[in-house]
Design an enzyme around this catalytic site. Structure first.
Site, PDB file in Angstrom:
ATOM      1  N   ARG A  30       1.315  10.433 -17.026  1.00 28.96           N
ATOM      2  CA  ARG A  30       1.080   9.520 -18.138  1.00 28.96           C
ATOM      3  C   ARG A  30       2.103   9.735 -19.248  1.00 28.96           C
ATOM      4  O   ARG A  30       2.608  10.843 -19.437  1.00 28.96           O
ATOM      5  CB  ARG A  30      -0.340   9.710 -18.682  1.00 28.96           C
ATOM      6  N   LYS A  73      -6.211  11.372  -8.613  1.00 30.44           N
ATOM      7  CA  LYS A  73      -7.615  11.299  -8.247  1.00 30.44           C
ATOM      8  C   LYS A  73      -7.742  10.563  -6.919  1.00 30.44           C
ATOM      9  O   LYS A  73      -6.959   9.671  -6.594  1.00 30.44           O
ATOM     10  CB  LYS A  73      -8.411  10.571  -9.327  1.00 30.44           C
ATOM     11  N   LYS A 184     -13.346  22.815   2.576  1.00 32.84           N
ATOM     12  CA  LYS A 184     -13.042  22.413   1.201  1.00 32.84           C
ATOM     13  C   LYS A 184     -14.031  21.363   0.714  1.00 32.84           C
ATOM     14  O   LYS A 184     -14.513  21.420  -0.431  1.00 32.84           O
ATOM     15  CB  LYS A 184     -11.616  21.857   1.137  1.00 32.84           C
ATOM     16  N   ASN A 188     -16.502  21.611  -2.537  1.00 38.55           N
ATOM     17  CA  ASN A 188     -16.515  20.609  -3.597  1.00 38.55           C
ATOM     18  C   ASN A 188     -17.872  19.913  -3.708  1.00 38.55           C
ATOM     19  O   ASN A 188     -18.348  19.626  -4.811  1.00 38.55           O
ATOM     20  CB  ASN A 188     -15.429  19.565  -3.345  1.00 38.55           C
ATOM     21  N   ASN A 202     -18.364  27.100 -13.228  1.00 41.31           N
ATOM     22  CA  ASN A 202     -18.540  27.264 -11.779  1.00 41.31           C
ATOM     23  C   ASN A 202     -19.418  28.450 -11.391  1.00 41.31           C
ATOM     24  O   ASN A 202     -20.190  28.379 -10.436  1.00 41.31           O
ATOM     25  CB  ASN A 202     -17.173  27.423 -11.101  1.00 41.31           C
ATOM     26  N   SER A 254     -13.471  19.897 -12.182  1.00 43.58           N
ATOM     27  CA  SER A 254     -12.846  18.627 -12.554  1.00 43.58           C
ATOM     28  C   SER A 254     -13.895  17.539 -12.760  1.00 43.58           C
ATOM     29  O   SER A 254     -13.741  16.667 -13.627  1.00 43.58           O
ATOM     30  CB  SER A 254     -11.848  18.202 -11.476  1.00 43.58           C
TER      31      SER A 254
END
Length: 301
Positions: A30, A73, A184, A188, A202, A254
């Site tokens: 960005r 994302k 993974k 998540n 976490n 996230s």
């Protein structure tokens, strides 16, 4: 090595910043963040402290390099793949959440690697990213087939792994990432929505009353993995959740950051993917279905 980081947010900026001390790195991100880096360099703080000056751009088309690391994302993968198709790369490596590699393979004609990252990253402000915990990058050839053998992709994976190690990033190169991708996803699926809903770091996932929920989400994910032909046991999936949660105990996931900021989350690419594939293989996943609904219905505080 010439490396492009496509999607230089928190994780992309951290990985790109670590690589930029050794390699020729271009960050794509960005405008405010890119302007700050162009003016004063990229500051990395926290567990790793350095200032580097990678090249920056906000133009996503016509890029080139030895490897492009995709860190957008999950929901932006199709747009990223379309933009990357206008450039020239020897290798594409996804460091994203969810099963995004299929989208990249469909659009791009170069070897695609799958990767996981357990480093913690937080974008403090434009031009400054914090490493909230060191971890490991695991990467290897992407395939849905645990027995597949792609010599070209394996060679590219080895080269990318060496580039990461040269930048002092602990890296594990696997011959096949089928099991790692599902492991993974289990991690998540257990950590991200639970921390986002409870608004905790976490490490709290491993404690009561959250641990039973996280454990069930991981076990359901493992069951879907096995139904799809990947040998991932419940115990392996649960232990992976415990290990990652402990090693990133102080991190804010996230998804928690997205919920707090009022941004769209990756819940559909994570727990939603478990629900979708569970339906495909006839595996009931009520915990993942509930977590998906709750995160989709949650509002930022």
């Amino acid at each position: 090595m010439e490396i492009v980081v496509f999607g230089a947010g928190s994780l992309g900026s951290l990985v790109g910043g670590l690589l930029a001390g050794t390699h020729d790195v271009t960050l794509v991100g960005r405008s405010a963040h890119m302007r700050a880096i162009e003016a004063d360099g990229l500051t990395v703080g926290g567990a790793v402290e350095t200032t580097v000056r990678p090249r920056t751009t906000t133009d996503s088309e016509g890029l080139s390099g030895d490897v492009v690391l995709v860190t957008v994302k999950a929901g932006d993968t199709a747009t990223a793949a379309e933009a990357l198709s206008t450039g020239s790369f020897n290798t594409v490596c996804s460091l994203q959440n969810g099963f995004t590699e299929e989208t990249l393979v469909a659009e791009l004609s170069v070897p695609v690697l799958a990767g996981t990252v357990t480093y913690g990253a937080r974008l403090r402000e434009p031009g400054h990213v914090d490493c909230t915990g060191r971890g490991t990058v695991t990467l290897g050839p992407y395939t849905e087939d645990s027995a597949a053998d792609d010599a070209a992709a394996a060679e590219r994976a080895a080269a990318v792994g060496e580039a990461f190690r040269a930048a002092d990033i602990e890296t594990d190169v696997r011959e096949n990432m089928a099991k790692q991708r599902w492991e993974k996803l289990a991690v998540n699926a257990a950590i991200n929505p639970v921390t986002a809903l409870a608004r905790v770091e976490n490490g709290a996932v491993c404690e009561e009353p959250l641990w039973p929920v996280a454990r069930r989400a991981a076990r359901e994910t493992a069951a879907v993995a096995r139904a799809s032909g990947v040998d991932l046991s419940d115990d392996t999936a649960v232990e992976a959740v415990r290990t990652v949660a402990a090693s990133t105990a102080a991190n804010r996931s996230s998804m928690l950051q997205d919920v707090d900021a009022g941004r769209v989350t990756e819940i559909e690419a994570i727990n939603g993917a478990v629900v979708e594939r569970g339906a495909q293989y006839g595996v009931d996943v009520p915990t993942n279905r509930l977590l998906t609904a709750l995160v989709n219905g949650s509002k930022p505080r």
